[in-house]
Design an enzyme around this catalytic site. Structure first.
Site, PDB file in Angstrom:
ATOM      1  N   GLY A 137      10.587   6.549  -6.552  1.00  0.00           N
ATOM      2  CA  GLY A 137      10.091   5.183  -6.634  1.00  0.00           C
ATOM      3  C   GLY A 137       8.585   5.117  -6.772  1.00  0.00           C
ATOM      4  N   CYS A 138       7.960   4.282  -5.936  1.00  0.00           N
ATOM      5  CA  CYS A 138       6.523   4.070  -6.027  1.00  0.00           C
ATOM      6  C   CYS A 138       5.713   5.314  -5.696  1.00  0.00           C
ATOM      7  CB  CYS A 138       6.107   2.924  -5.105  1.00  0.00           C
ATOM      8  SG  CYS A 138       6.809   1.323  -5.581  1.00  0.00           S
ATOM      9  N   ALA A 139       6.300   6.265  -4.975  1.00  0.00           N
ATOM     10  CA  ALA A 139       5.607   7.512  -4.669  1.00  0.00           C
ATOM     11  C   ALA A 139       5.579   8.447  -5.869  1.00  0.00           C
ATOM     12  CB  ALA A 139       6.275   8.223  -3.488  1.00  0.00           C
TER      13      ALA A 139
END
Length: 384
Positions: A137-139
């Site tokens: 995801g955002c990581a």
């Protein structure tokens, strides 16, 4: 050491403002018992505009997962080449110089990955390694930087290309009515970005160390429920408090490297929301201004998932970078709860325009150096 060069970032042409988002929420969910809370949370995100890969009317219709995934593939092929070409030019390399492509996306699915299409269509060598990353995801943006760094360390002189393609609007689910989901509907935006990590030479951030950290027993806090209608985003109310366990991890990484996390020259972190940035600044003991690049991304584009750290880096470049050897941290946060962190120093060859701008900024205070409109037009072509 490997150098993370200037990224290229582009956003689609369809724009939705905060006022339009609030009006839609009031219209679509007029009878929702917690609508006032959702509206207040959306207003507090700090997001003022977001860019969408389709007109909002198309997004609200939701024609089904199959149709949406076709849109994802078509729009990825339309938008990504622009940023790839620009990122290669910024690094003063060609497609033939790239040894690894790291492709990051959590908002659509392709097999083979878009990396195969890029190699075939944009002139990369058939022997180019491929590393698709989806479930972080955002990581994912931070992870892509770290894996590129690892690769260039293992293969000295090799070059890696990072591509982030996030069309978060294609994950909109009209039947999901939880407050967390309503908040997400006003938070996430669409963008594509690319950057090169050079094994030698280049202007940008000379990467020195990286690390990953998983907060135990938090795997359900940010997640997808995959159903026939596509990806249903799940967001736990405890997520905004995740900097309490993660800030010490960033501080520990810096300490192991002999640095003080509260006294660095730049901070390029994922902007999941304003509280993430506020808490991180509080725990690390740095002023709000330290996260100005991430806040600007959040304000102008919303949370663009894995592309946030690359856009924050691009804004850092726009400001002129920093003084030679200035120290900083890059961090992405996402499902797990996972943190992907890296440390690096600013480097620019003598006589380079970026180094000259950095020197002027250091001598005369913060510079503006903003070239977003011209850069966006050059990057996005018909997509802007």
């Amino acid at each position: 050491m490997a150098t993370l060069c200037r990224p290229a970032v582009a956003v689609p042409e369809h724009v939705i403002t905060l006022d339009q988002t609030l009006a839609l929420a009031r219209s679509l969910h007029a009878d929702h018992p917690r609508l006032p809370l959702a509206l207040r949370l959306i207003e507090n995100t700090g997001v003022r505009t977001r860019h969408l890969v389709q007109p909002i009317e198309e997004i609200l219709r939701h024609p089904g997962f199959e149709a949406r995934n076709r849109v994802y593939e078509a729009e990825a092929k339309r938008h990504v080449p622009h940023v790839v070409h620009r990122a290669l030019a910024e690094a003063e390399l060609t497609a033939r110089d790239i040894d690894l492509i790291v492709y990051v996306s959590c908002t659509g699915f392709m097999m083979p990955s878009l990396t195969a299409w890029l190699i075939n269509q944009l002139g990369f060598r058939p022997g180019t390694r491929q590393l698709p990353i989806a479930q972080l995801g955002c990581a994912g943006g931070g992870s892509a930087i770290n894996r590129a760094h690892d690769f260039c360390t293992a293969y000295p002189g090799a070059n890696a290309l990072i591509v982030a393609c996030e069309f978060c609007s294609l994950c909109y689910q009209p039947t999901d009515l939880g407050v967390g989901t309503l908040l997400s509907n006003g938070l996430f935006g669409d963008a594509v970005a690319a950057a090169v990590v050079r094994g030698s030479g280049g202007t940008g951030i000379r990467l020195e160390a990286n690390a990953s950290h998983l907060v135990p027993d938090t795997e359900g806090w940010i997640a997808y429920s995959v159903r026939s209608t596509g990806f249903h985003f799940l967001l736990d109310k405890r997520v905004p408090g995740t900097m309490e366990p993660l800030a010490p991890v960033l501080a520990e990484l810096a300490d192991r490297h002999g640095w003080d996390a509260s006294d660095l020259d730049f901070y390029l972190v994922h902007a999941g929301g304003p509280r993430i940035l506020d808490d991180l600044g509080s725990y690390l003991g740095v002023p709000p201004e330290a996260f100005r690049f991430s806040r600007a991304t959040l304000t102008e584009y919303g949370n663009i998932a894995s592309a946030v750290v690359l856009d924050a880096l691009a804004r850092f470049f726009d400001e002129g970078g920093a003084a030679e050897h200035a120290k900083g941290i890059i961090a992405g946060f996402g499902p797990g709860i996972t943190a992907e962190m890296s440390l690096g120093r600013w480097t620019a060859p003598a006589g380079s325009p970026t180094r000259a701008r950095a020197g002027a900024r250091t001598a005369g205070g913060p510079g503006i150096g903003r070239q977003r409109a011209a850069q966006d037009a050059a990057l996005a072509g018909p997509a802007r």
